[in-house]
Design a protein around this motif. Structure first.
Motif, PDB file in Angstrom:
ATOM      1  N   THR A 124       0.828  -1.202   0.000  1.00  0.00           N
ATOM      2  CA  THR A 124       0.000   0.000   0.000  1.00  0.00           C
ATOM      3  C   THR A 124       0.862   1.251   0.000  1.00  0.00           C
ATOM      4  N   VAL A 125       0.474   2.222  -0.815  1.00  0.00           N
ATOM      5  CA  VAL A 125       1.147   3.520  -0.888  1.00  0.00           C
ATOM      6  C   VAL A 125       0.274   4.563  -0.206  1.00  0.00           C
ATOM      7  N   TYR A 126       0.884   5.398   0.625  1.00  0.00           N
ATOM      8  CA  TYR A 126       0.182   6.458   1.346  1.00  0.00           C
ATOM      9  C   TYR A 126       0.730   7.805   0.880  1.00  0.00           C
ATOM     10  N   VAL A 127      -0.165   8.722   0.516  1.00  0.00           N
ATOM     11  CA  VAL A 127       0.291  10.018   0.015  1.00  0.00           C
ATOM     12  C   VAL A 127      -0.812  11.063   0.212  1.00  0.00           C
ATOM     13  N   ASN A 128      -0.365  12.300   0.441  1.00  0.00           N
ATOM     14  CA  ASN A 128      -1.283  13.438   0.474  1.00  0.00           C
ATOM     15  C   ASN A 128      -1.063  14.225  -0.818  1.00  0.00           C
ATOM     16  N   PRO A 129      -1.913  14.037  -1.834  1.00  0.00           N
ATOM     17  CA  PRO A 129      -1.683  14.668  -3.145  1.00  0.00           C
ATOM     18  C   PRO A 129      -1.753  16.185  -3.114  1.00  0.00           C
ATOM     19  N   ASN A 130      -2.389  16.755  -2.087  1.00  0.00           N
ATOM     20  CA  ASN A 130      -2.510  18.210  -2.008  1.00  0.00           C
ATOM     21  C   ASN A 130      -1.177  18.896  -1.702  1.00  0.00           C
ATOM     22  N   LEU A 131      -0.186  18.130  -1.244  1.00  0.00           N
ATOM     23  CA  LEU A 131       1.106  18.713  -0.878  1.00  0.00           C
ATOM     24  C   LEU A 131       2.113  18.700  -2.019  1.00  0.00           C
ATOM     25  N   HIS A 132       1.736  18.123  -3.171  1.00  0.00           N
ATOM     26  CA  HIS A 132       2.729  17.907  -4.227  1.00  0.00           C
ATOM     27  C   HIS A 132       2.181  18.352  -5.584  1.00  0.00           C
ATOM     28  N   SER A 133       3.115  18.766  -6.430  1.00  0.00           N
ATOM     29  CA  SER A 133       2.764  19.089  -7.810  1.00  0.00           C
ATOM     30  C   SER A 133       2.585  17.791  -8.601  1.00  0.00           C
ATOM     31  N   ASP A 134       2.083  17.921  -9.827  1.00  0.00           N
ATOM     32  CA  ASP A 134       1.875  16.734 -10.669  1.00  0.00           C
ATOM     33  C   ASP A 134       3.191  16.030 -10.960  1.00  0.00           C
ATOM     34  N   ASN A 135       4.241  16.807 -11.232  1.00  0.00           N
ATOM     35  CA  ASN A 135       5.545  16.200 -11.522  1.00  0.00           C
ATOM     36  C   ASN A 135       6.087  15.448 -10.310  1.00  0.00           C
ATOM     37  N   GLU A 136       5.915  16.051  -9.127  1.00  0.00           N
ATOM     38  CA  GLU A 136       6.362  15.377  -7.910  1.00  0.00           C
ATOM     39  C   GLU A 136       5.585  14.088  -7.678  1.00  0.00           C
ATOM     40  N   LEU A 137       4.286  14.133  -7.929  1.00  0.00           N
ATOM     41  CA  LEU A 137       3.459  12.951  -7.725  1.00  0.00           C
ATOM     42  C   LEU A 137       3.880  11.808  -8.639  1.00  0.00           C
ATOM     43  N   ASP A 138       4.235  12.127  -9.873  1.00  0.00           N
ATOM     44  CA  ASP A 138       4.705  11.089 -10.804  1.00  0.00           C
ATOM     45  C   ASP A 138       5.944  10.396 -10.253  1.00  0.00           C
ATOM     46  N   ALA A 139       6.903  11.192  -9.761  1.00  0.00           N
ATOM     47  CA  ALA A 139       8.136  10.626  -9.215  1.00  0.00           C
ATOM     48  C   ALA A 139       7.866   9.840  -7.935  1.00  0.00           C
ATOM     49  N   ILE A 140       7.014  10.401  -7.072  1.00  0.00           N
ATOM     50  CA  ILE A 140       6.709   9.759  -5.787  1.00  0.00           C
ATOM     51  C   ILE A 140       6.038   8.404  -5.995  1.00  0.00           C
ATOM     52  N   LEU A 141       5.016   8.374  -6.831  1.00  0.00           N
ATOM     53  CA  LEU A 141       4.264   7.135  -7.028  1.00  0.00           C
ATOM     54  C   LEU A 141       5.102   6.079  -7.725  1.00  0.00           C
ATOM     55  N   ALA A 142       5.906   6.503  -8.711  1.00  0.00           N
ATOM     56  CA  ALA A 142       6.792   5.539  -9.381  1.00  0.00           C
ATOM     57  C   ALA A 142       7.793   4.962  -8.387  1.00  0.00           C
ATOM     58  N   HIS A 143       8.303   5.822  -7.513  1.00  0.00           N
ATOM     59  CA  HIS A 143       9.268   5.400  -6.490  1.00  0.00           C
ATOM     60  C   HIS A 143       8.634   4.394  -5.524  1.00  0.00           C
ATOM     61  N   GLU A 144       7.485   4.733  -4.997  1.00  0.00           N
ATOM     62  CA  GLU A 144       6.859   3.867  -3.997  1.00  0.00           C
ATOM     63  C   GLU A 144       6.388   2.547  -4.592  1.00  0.00           C
ATOM     64  N   MET A 145       6.023   2.540  -5.866  1.00  0.00           N
ATOM     65  CA  MET A 145       5.589   1.298  -6.483  1.00  0.00           C
ATOM     66  C   MET A 145       6.743   0.314  -6.639  1.00  0.00           C
ATOM     67  N   VAL A 146       7.965   0.825  -6.772  1.00  0.00           N
ATOM     68  CA  VAL A 146       9.130  -0.072  -6.785  1.00  0.00           C
ATOM     69  C   VAL A 146       9.264  -0.764  -5.434  1.00  0.00           C
ATOM     70  N   HIS A 147       9.104   0.008  -4.351  1.00  0.00           N
ATOM     71  CA  HIS A 147       9.133  -0.589  -3.008  1.00  0.00           C
ATOM     72  C   HIS A 147       8.070  -1.683  -2.879  1.00  0.00           C
ATOM     73  N   VAL A 148       6.883  -1.384  -3.393  1.00  0.00           N
ATOM     74  CA  VAL A 148       5.770  -2.323  -3.262  1.00  0.00           C
ATOM     75  C   VAL A 148       6.038  -3.599  -4.057  1.00  0.00           C
ATOM     76  N   LYS A 149       6.435  -3.447  -5.315  1.00  0.00           N
ATOM     77  CA  LYS A 149       6.601  -4.607  -6.193  1.00  0.00           C
ATOM     78  C   LYS A 149       7.771  -5.491  -5.771  1.00  0.00           C
ATOM     79  N   GLN A 150       8.792  -4.904  -5.155  1.00  0.00           N
ATOM     80  CA  GLN A 150       9.954  -5.691  -4.746  1.00  0.00           C
ATOM     81  C   GLN A 150       9.897  -6.116  -3.275  1.00  0.00           C
ATOM     82  N   TRP A 151       8.766  -5.894  -2.630  1.00  0.00           N
ATOM     83  CA  TRP A 151       8.544  -6.367  -1.258  1.00  0.00           C
ATOM     84  C   TRP A 151       9.639  -5.895  -0.298  1.00  0.00           C
ATOM     85  N   HIS A 152       9.973  -4.630  -0.374  1.00  0.00           N
ATOM     86  CA  HIS A 152      11.021  -4.073   0.484  1.00  0.00           C
ATOM     87  C   HIS A 152      10.620  -4.055   1.957  1.00  0.00           C
TER      88      HIS A 152
END
Length: 245
Positions: A124-152
Protein backbone atom coordinates in the motif's frame (compact mmCIF):
# COMPACT_ATOMS: atom_id res chain seq x y z
CA UNK A 1 33.80 -2.49 1.43
CA UNK A 2 30.43 -2.63 -0.38
CA UNK A 3 28.93 0.75 0.50
CA UNK A 4 30.32 2.62 -2.50
CA UNK A 5 29.49 -0.11 -5.03
CA UNK A 6 26.40 0.16 -7.22
CA UNK A 7 25.53 -3.57 -7.07
CA UNK A 8 22.51 -2.75 -4.92
CA UNK A 9 20.62 -6.01 -5.53
CA UNK A 10 23.66 -8.04 -4.48
CA UNK A 11 24.06 -5.77 -1.46
CA UNK A 12 20.44 -6.46 -0.55
CA UNK A 13 21.07 -10.21 -0.66
CA UNK A 14 24.26 -9.78 1.37
CA UNK A 15 22.51 -7.78 4.10
CA UNK A 16 19.50 -10.10 4.39
CA UNK A 17 21.64 -13.24 4.36
CA UNK A 18 23.97 -11.60 6.88
CA UNK A 19 21.13 -11.16 9.36
CA UNK A 20 19.78 -14.69 8.77
CA UNK A 21 23.21 -16.33 8.95
CA UNK A 22 24.12 -14.47 12.14
CA UNK A 23 20.86 -15.68 13.68
CA UNK A 24 21.30 -19.35 12.75
CA UNK A 25 25.06 -19.71 13.21
CA UNK A 26 25.17 -19.71 17.07
CA UNK A 27 22.87 -22.77 17.11
CA UNK A 28 25.22 -24.83 14.88
CA UNK A 29 27.59 -27.07 16.86
CA UNK A 30 30.92 -27.26 15.02
CA UNK A 31 32.88 -28.83 17.88
CA UNK A 32 33.28 -32.22 16.18
CA UNK A 33 34.22 -30.57 12.88
CA UNK A 34 37.01 -28.46 14.39
CA UNK A 35 38.19 -31.37 16.53
CA UNK A 36 38.60 -33.49 13.39
CA UNK A 37 40.35 -30.64 11.58
CA UNK A 38 42.69 -30.23 14.53
CA UNK A 39 43.63 -33.89 14.27
CA UNK A 40 44.30 -33.52 10.55
CA UNK A 41 46.07 -30.17 10.52
CA UNK A 42 48.26 -28.27 12.92
CA UNK A 43 47.19 -24.93 11.44
CA UNK A 44 43.61 -25.20 12.70
CA UNK A 45 44.94 -25.93 16.19
CA UNK A 46 45.76 -22.22 16.41
CA UNK A 47 42.05 -21.35 16.70
CA UNK A 48 41.45 -23.01 20.09
CA UNK A 49 44.63 -21.39 21.37
CA UNK A 50 43.40 -17.98 20.25
CA UNK A 51 40.04 -18.60 21.94
CA UNK A 52 41.84 -19.56 25.15
CA UNK A 53 43.85 -16.33 25.09
CA UNK A 54 40.66 -14.31 24.64
CA UNK A 55 39.00 -16.22 27.51
CA UNK A 56 41.92 -15.40 29.81
CA UNK A 57 41.11 -11.69 29.47
CA UNK A 58 37.72 -12.25 31.15
CA UNK A 59 37.59 -12.80 34.95
CA UNK A 60 37.07 -16.44 35.87
CA UNK A 61 33.41 -17.37 36.27
CA UNK A 62 32.20 -13.92 35.19
CA UNK A 63 29.31 -15.17 33.06
CA UNK A 64 28.40 -18.02 35.45
CA UNK A 65 28.30 -15.76 38.51
CA UNK A 66 26.45 -12.94 36.78
CA UNK A 67 24.24 -14.94 34.43
CA UNK A 68 20.92 -14.06 36.18
CA UNK A 69 21.75 -10.35 36.01
CA UNK A 70 22.91 -10.53 32.39
CA UNK A 71 19.77 -12.50 31.45
CA UNK A 72 17.54 -9.96 33.18
CA UNK A 73 19.22 -7.06 31.36
CA UNK A 74 18.95 -8.88 28.03
CA UNK A 75 15.24 -9.68 28.38
CA UNK A 76 14.50 -6.19 29.67
CA UNK A 77 16.11 -4.81 26.52
CA UNK A 78 14.08 -7.23 24.37
CA UNK A 79 10.90 -6.11 26.14
CA UNK A 80 11.65 -2.42 25.61
CA UNK A 81 12.54 -2.96 21.93
CA UNK A 82 9.36 -5.00 21.45
CA UNK A 83 7.28 -2.20 22.98
CA UNK A 84 9.08 0.30 20.75
CA UNK A 85 8.23 -1.78 17.66
CA UNK A 86 4.63 -2.23 18.83
CA UNK A 87 4.24 1.54 19.24
CA UNK A 88 5.45 2.02 15.66
CA UNK A 89 2.92 -0.49 14.34
CA UNK A 90 0.20 1.20 16.40
CA UNK A 91 1.17 4.60 14.97
CA UNK A 92 1.03 3.14 11.46
CA UNK A 93 -2.40 1.66 12.18
CA UNK A 94 -3.67 5.06 13.33
CA UNK A 95 -2.37 6.67 10.15
CA UNK A 96 -4.08 3.95 8.11
CA UNK A 97 -7.38 4.52 9.92
CA UNK A 98 -7.20 8.26 9.20
CA UNK A 99 -6.47 7.67 5.50
CA UNK A 100 -9.04 6.83 2.84
CA UNK A 101 -8.80 4.75 -0.36
CA UNK A 102 -8.37 6.73 -3.54
CA UNK A 103 -6.77 6.91 -6.94
CA UNK A 104 -3.97 9.23 -8.03
CA UNK A 105 -2.56 9.13 -11.58
CA UNK A 106 -4.05 5.66 -12.17
CA UNK A 107 -2.48 4.29 -8.95
CA UNK A 108 -4.58 2.88 -6.14
CA UNK A 109 -3.37 4.62 -2.95
CA UNK A 110 -4.43 5.61 0.55
CA UNK A 111 -5.06 9.35 0.73
CA UNK A 112 -3.56 11.17 3.72
CA UNK A 113 -4.77 14.40 5.27
CA UNK A 114 -1.74 15.11 7.45
CA UNK A 115 1.43 16.90 6.32
CA UNK A 116 3.75 13.88 6.23
CA UNK A 117 6.14 12.46 3.71
CA UNK A 118 4.71 9.92 1.23
CA UNK A 119 5.47 6.32 2.15
CA UNK A 120 4.60 2.73 1.42
CA UNK A 121 4.11 -0.29 3.64
CA UNK A 122 3.59 -3.82 2.40
CA UNK A 123 1.49 -3.42 -0.76
CA UNK A 124 0.00 0.00 0.00
CA UNK A 125 1.15 3.52 -0.89
CA UNK A 126 0.18 6.46 1.35
CA UNK A 127 0.29 10.02 0.01
CA UNK A 128 -1.28 13.44 0.47
CA UNK A 129 -1.68 14.67 -3.14
CA UNK A 130 -2.51 18.21 -2.01
CA UNK A 131 1.11 18.71 -0.88
CA UNK A 132 2.73 17.91 -4.23
CA UNK A 133 2.76 19.09 -7.81
CA UNK A 134 1.87 16.73 -10.67
CA UNK A 135 5.55 16.20 -11.52
CA UNK A 136 6.36 15.38 -7.91
CA UNK A 137 3.46 12.95 -7.72
CA UNK A 138 4.70 11.09 -10.80
CA UNK A 139 8.14 10.63 -9.21
CA UNK A 140 6.71 9.76 -5.79
CA UNK A 141 4.26 7.14 -7.03
CA UNK A 142 6.79 5.54 -9.38
CA UNK A 143 9.27 5.40 -6.49
CA UNK A 144 6.86 3.87 -4.00
CA UNK A 145 5.59 1.30 -6.48
CA UNK A 146 9.13 -0.07 -6.78
CA UNK A 147 9.13 -0.59 -3.01
CA UNK A 148 5.77 -2.32 -3.26
CA UNK A 149 6.60 -4.61 -6.19
CA UNK A 150 9.95 -5.69 -4.75
CA UNK A 151 8.54 -6.37 -1.26
CA UNK A 152 11.02 -4.07 0.48
CA UNK A 153 8.87 -4.10 3.61
CA UNK A 154 10.10 -7.64 4.32
CA UNK A 155 13.69 -6.41 4.59
CA UNK A 156 12.71 -3.59 6.93
CA UNK A 157 10.69 -5.87 9.23
CA UNK A 158 13.58 -8.36 9.33
CA UNK A 159 15.98 -5.55 10.27
CA UNK A 160 13.60 -4.25 12.95
CA UNK A 161 13.17 -7.74 14.43
CA UNK A 162 16.94 -8.18 14.54
CA UNK A 163 17.17 -4.98 16.60
CA UNK A 164 14.59 -6.39 19.04
CA UNK A 165 16.68 -9.48 19.81
CA UNK A 166 20.21 -8.12 19.24
CA UNK A 167 19.73 -4.61 20.65
CA UNK A 168 22.99 -4.93 22.67
CA UNK A 169 25.07 -5.32 19.49
CA UNK A 170 26.11 -2.01 17.86
CA UNK A 171 26.56 -3.83 14.56
CA UNK A 172 22.86 -4.61 14.24
CA UNK A 173 21.94 -0.92 14.40
CA UNK A 174 24.41 -0.23 11.59
CA UNK A 175 22.95 -3.19 9.68
CA UNK A 176 19.44 -1.80 10.00
CA UNK A 177 20.56 1.58 8.68
CA UNK A 178 22.40 -0.08 5.79
CA UNK A 179 19.32 -2.14 4.88
CA UNK A 180 17.09 0.93 4.65
CA UNK A 181 19.67 2.99 2.77
CA UNK A 182 20.30 0.25 0.24
CA UNK A 183 16.57 -0.16 -0.46
CA UNK A 184 16.42 3.52 -1.36
CA UNK A 185 19.47 3.12 -3.61
CA UNK A 186 17.77 0.17 -5.37
CA UNK A 187 14.62 2.19 -5.90
CA UNK A 188 16.41 5.30 -7.14
CA UNK A 189 18.42 3.23 -9.59
CA UNK A 190 15.31 1.48 -10.90
CA UNK A 191 13.46 4.78 -11.39
CA UNK A 192 16.32 6.28 -13.40
CA UNK A 193 16.60 3.11 -15.50
CA UNK A 194 12.97 3.57 -16.50
CA UNK A 195 13.95 6.85 -18.14
CA UNK A 196 12.89 9.46 -15.60
CA UNK A 197 14.89 12.66 -15.84
CA UNK A 198 17.59 12.57 -13.17
CA UNK A 199 17.46 16.27 -12.26
CA UNK A 200 13.67 16.35 -12.10
CA UNK A 201 13.69 13.29 -9.86
CA UNK A 202 16.32 14.77 -7.55
CA UNK A 203 14.38 18.03 -7.29
CA UNK A 204 11.29 16.03 -6.31
CA UNK A 205 13.33 14.45 -3.50
CA UNK A 206 14.42 17.88 -2.31
CA UNK A 207 10.85 19.17 -2.48
CA UNK A 208 9.55 16.42 -0.23
CA UNK A 209 12.58 16.57 2.03
CA UNK A 210 11.01 19.23 4.25
CA UNK A 211 8.07 17.02 5.22
CA UNK A 212 8.06 14.98 8.42
CA UNK A 213 8.60 11.23 8.17
CA UNK A 214 5.78 9.06 9.49
CA UNK A 215 7.15 5.96 11.27
CA UNK A 216 10.45 4.11 10.98
CA UNK A 217 9.03 0.77 9.82
CA UNK A 218 7.80 2.09 6.45
CA UNK A 219 9.50 3.04 3.20
CA UNK A 220 9.53 6.83 3.52
CA UNK A 221 10.12 8.72 0.28
CA UNK A 222 12.68 10.98 1.96
CA UNK A 223 13.88 8.55 4.64
CA UNK A 224 17.58 8.36 3.86
CA UNK A 225 20.12 11.14 3.75
CA UNK A 226 19.19 12.99 0.55
CA UNK A 227 22.74 14.19 -0.04
CA UNK A 228 24.03 10.61 0.02
CA UNK A 229 21.25 9.39 -2.26
CA UNK A 230 21.96 12.08 -4.81
CA UNK A 231 25.68 11.26 -4.64
CA UNK A 232 24.95 7.59 -5.27
CA UNK A 233 22.70 8.46 -8.23
CA UNK A 234 25.52 10.49 -9.77
CA UNK A 235 28.15 7.87 -8.98
CA UNK A 236 29.70 6.07 -11.91
CA UNK A 237 28.39 2.52 -12.24
CA UNK A 238 30.77 0.02 -10.63
CA UNK A 239 32.75 -2.14 -13.07
CA UNK A 240 32.28 -5.91 -13.13
CA UNK A 241 35.82 -6.29 -11.81
CA UNK A 242 34.47 -5.04 -8.46
CA UNK A 243 32.11 -8.03 -8.28
CA UNK A 244 35.08 -9.85 -6.67
CA UNK A 245 34.49 -7.85 -3.48
Amino acid sequence: VLRRLTFYILNRCFLVLGILFSTVYPFIDLTDFFHQQQMDSGVVAYLPQLNQQAADLMPKGFFINNWPILSAVFYLGVLLMTLRLAVQFLSLYKIHRKSSPGKVANYQVRLLKDSVSPFSFWQTVYVNPNLHSDNELDAILAHEMVHVKQWHTLDIILAELSVVFYWFNPGVWLMKKAVKENLEFITDQRILKKGMDKKAYQYSLLGVGQLNASVAIVNNFNLSDLKKRIQMMNLKRSSKINLGR
